[in-house]
Design a protein around this motif. Structure first.
Motif, short mmCIF file in Angstrom:
data_model
loop_
_atom_site.label_atom_id
_atom_site.label_comp_id
_atom_site.label_asym_id
_atom_site.label_seq_id
_atom_site.Cartn_x
_atom_site.Cartn_y
_atom_site.Cartn_z
N LYS A 59 -4.60 18.47 -14.32
CA LYS A 59 -4.29 17.07 -14.66
C LYS A 59 -4.14 16.17 -13.44
N LEU A 60 -4.10 16.76 -12.26
CA LEU A 60 -3.85 15.95 -11.07
C LEU A 60 -4.86 14.81 -10.86
N PRO A 61 -6.17 15.04 -11.07
CA PRO A 61 -7.11 13.92 -10.89
C PRO A 61 -6.81 12.75 -11.82
N TYR A 62 -6.49 13.04 -13.09
CA TYR A 62 -6.17 11.96 -14.02
C TYR A 62 -4.89 11.24 -13.62
N LEU A 63 -3.86 11.99 -13.24
CA LEU A 63 -2.60 11.37 -12.87
C LEU A 63 -2.76 10.52 -11.61
N SER A 64 -3.57 11.00 -10.67
CA SER A 64 -3.80 10.22 -9.45
C SER A 64 -4.58 8.94 -9.77
N TYR A 65 -5.52 9.02 -10.71
CA TYR A 65 -6.25 7.82 -11.15
C TYR A 65 -5.29 6.83 -11.80
N LYS A 66 -4.43 7.34 -12.66
CA LYS A 66 -3.45 6.50 -13.35
C LYS A 66 -2.55 5.78 -12.33
N LEU A 67 -2.11 6.50 -11.31
CA LEU A 67 -1.24 5.91 -10.31
C LEU A 67 -2.01 4.93 -9.42
N SER A 68 -3.26 5.24 -9.10
CA SER A 68 -4.04 4.34 -8.25
C SER A 68 -4.29 3.01 -8.95
N ARG A 69 -4.49 3.05 -10.28
CA ARG A 69 -4.64 1.82 -11.05
C ARG A 69 -3.36 1.00 -10.99
N TYR A 70 -2.24 1.67 -11.12
CA TYR A 70 -0.95 0.98 -11.07
C TYR A 70 -0.75 0.33 -9.70
N CYS A 71 -1.09 1.07 -8.65
CA CYS A 71 -0.92 0.54 -7.29
C CYS A 71 -1.80 -0.69 -7.07
N LYS A 72 -3.02 -0.63 -7.55
CA LYS A 72 -3.94 -1.77 -7.40
C LYS A 72 -3.43 -2.98 -8.16
N LYS A 73 -2.96 -2.74 -9.37
CA LYS A 73 -2.46 -3.84 -10.21
C LYS A 73 -1.24 -4.51 -9.59
N ASN A 74 -0.38 -3.72 -8.94
CA ASN A 74 0.87 -4.24 -8.42
C ASN A 74 0.85 -4.53 -6.92
N GLY A 75 -0.33 -4.43 -6.31
CA GLY A 75 -0.46 -4.77 -4.91
C GLY A 75 0.32 -3.86 -3.97
N ILE A 76 0.42 -2.59 -4.31
CA ILE A 76 1.19 -1.64 -3.50
C ILE A 76 0.38 -1.22 -2.28
#
Length: 375
Positions: A59-76
């Motif tokens: 599941k790590l690739p999916y979770l990393s994708y999910k987190l990368s989307r969040y980071c992009k959305k929130n300008g992290i």
């Protein structure tokens, strides 16, 4: 954010860096056993507690994708990972999903010593994943000098590795020490105490054997913690015939109230990183005995000595405590008897250990982390 040394460090950093940074906390699952400031934004990645190790890996690739989307959305712009799986997520975010920010990974244990406790296939897979994750990061942080040496030799291939020791919130600790507890301490009894997760690498079986070897009815052993080895530990207590002298207190976010009324802290681990529980005992003014394991105890109790040396057949009285060989119950018994009987030694250590612990106060260490995170 379940009970553990790395989790405690993260909880302290959240509290003491929240005025410097806008912090978002990403968790595999939203199980939280430490205080987190109310304005910290929490991202629950939704990892099921029922997943086995293979499923967690897949599941790590999916979770990393999910987190990368969040980071992009929130300008992290900065992603800091503690413990192995979050470090893998950091690497996948950068290498697979194009995260452009700064990535920092924080090693909390001596990897080579830890890998020796794994089975063959898990050992090989973990070593490859750690190498992949750490070589993908902008910065690797170790919490002990011996860990830094191990990472540079075996995992990071020339990647920058810096050392920042674990912090301790001495102001909070000094308040919690005086909270009321449910345990009644007998002034005629000498109390040894050990605190931690009851896991295999902590080797509580060794501690129980060593304590049984003291054969003194005026000694008791307090165990604060819980974990998968607890049932076996209780069985061993019965087998050793020390039921009346061993007190299981369960997991407690405030072990300091037990430290305050105990006489000596003991740690029997086979492997560590930089053990918070040992540092906390010193901050409570307690003389300590610890196995000379990789890594942390030597750097904390015997600064200035060779970090690569390890005791094999005797205990050693050091500047801030006693070191004993890993896995040697007989020598640990000798060290515990020495600490109990030598009043002058205990008094000398009590005068020194809080000064040593103060070197790791969160107000000092937080600045080191802040500088490392921002680059």
């Amino acid at each position: 954010m379940r009970s553990g040394g790395a989790e405690r460090v993260v909880s302290q950093l959240l509290k003491h860096l929240q005025n410097d940074l806008e912090i978002h906390l990403a968790l595999f699952s939203k199980e939280i056993q430490y205080d987190i400031p109310s304005d910290i934004k929490i991202i629950d990645l939704g990892q099921s507690e029922a997943d086995n190790h293979l499923m967690m890996l897949l599941k790590l690739p999916y979770l990393s994708y999910k987190l990368s989307r969040y980071c992009k959305k929130n300008g992290i712009k900065y992603s800091v990972a503690f413990l192995n799986r979050p470090c893998y997520v950091n690497a996948l975010m950068r290498n697979w999903w194009g995260f452009k920010g700064r990535t920092v990974v924080c090693e909390r244990i001596h990897q080579s010593a830890e890998l020796e406790t794994y089975g063959y296939f898990k050992r090989i897979a973990t070593k490859l994943l750690v190498r992949y994750a750490y070589r993908s990061a902008d910065l690797v942080l170790a919490n002990a000098k011996l860990i830094k040496a191990d990472l540079e030799e075996n995992f990071t291939a020339g990647k920058q590795v810096d050392v920042i020791y674990n912090p301790i919130d001495t102001a909070e600790l000094n308040l919690k020490m005086y909270e009321a507890g449910s345990l009644n301490f007998d002034p005629s009894i000498f109390y040894f105490i050990s605190v931690g997760n009851f896991r295999k690498e902590k080797n509580y079986g060794l501690l129980l054997e060593a304590f049984a070897g003291i054969k003194d009815s005026l000694c008791k052993l307090i165990l604060v913690g819980s974990g998968p080895m607890e049932a076996g530990m209780r069985q061993k207590v019965t087998a050793l015939g020390i039921e009346s002298s061993v007190i299981f207190c369960g997991r407690d976010n405030n072990p300091f109230k037990y430290h305050r009324q105990s006489q000596c802290f003991v740690m029997s681990s086979d492997v560590e990183g930089f053990p918070n529980v040992l540092l906390e005992a010193l901050a409570c003014g307690k003389p300590a005995i610890a196995t000379d394991c990789k890594s942390g105890p030597r750097e904390l109790l015997a600064p200035g000595t060779d970090i690569f040396s390890q005791l094999s057949d005797h205990f050693s009285i050091e500047a801030y405590g006693i070191l004993t060989p890993v896995g040697n119950a007989a020598v640990l018994t000798q060290a515990m008897i020495k600490m109990k009987n030598d009043v002058l030694l205990r008094e000398t250590l009590q005068q020194k250990v809080t000064i040593r612990a103060a070197e790791f106060d969160i107000q000092i260490i937080r600045l080191e982390f802040l500088k490392a995170f921002l680059g």
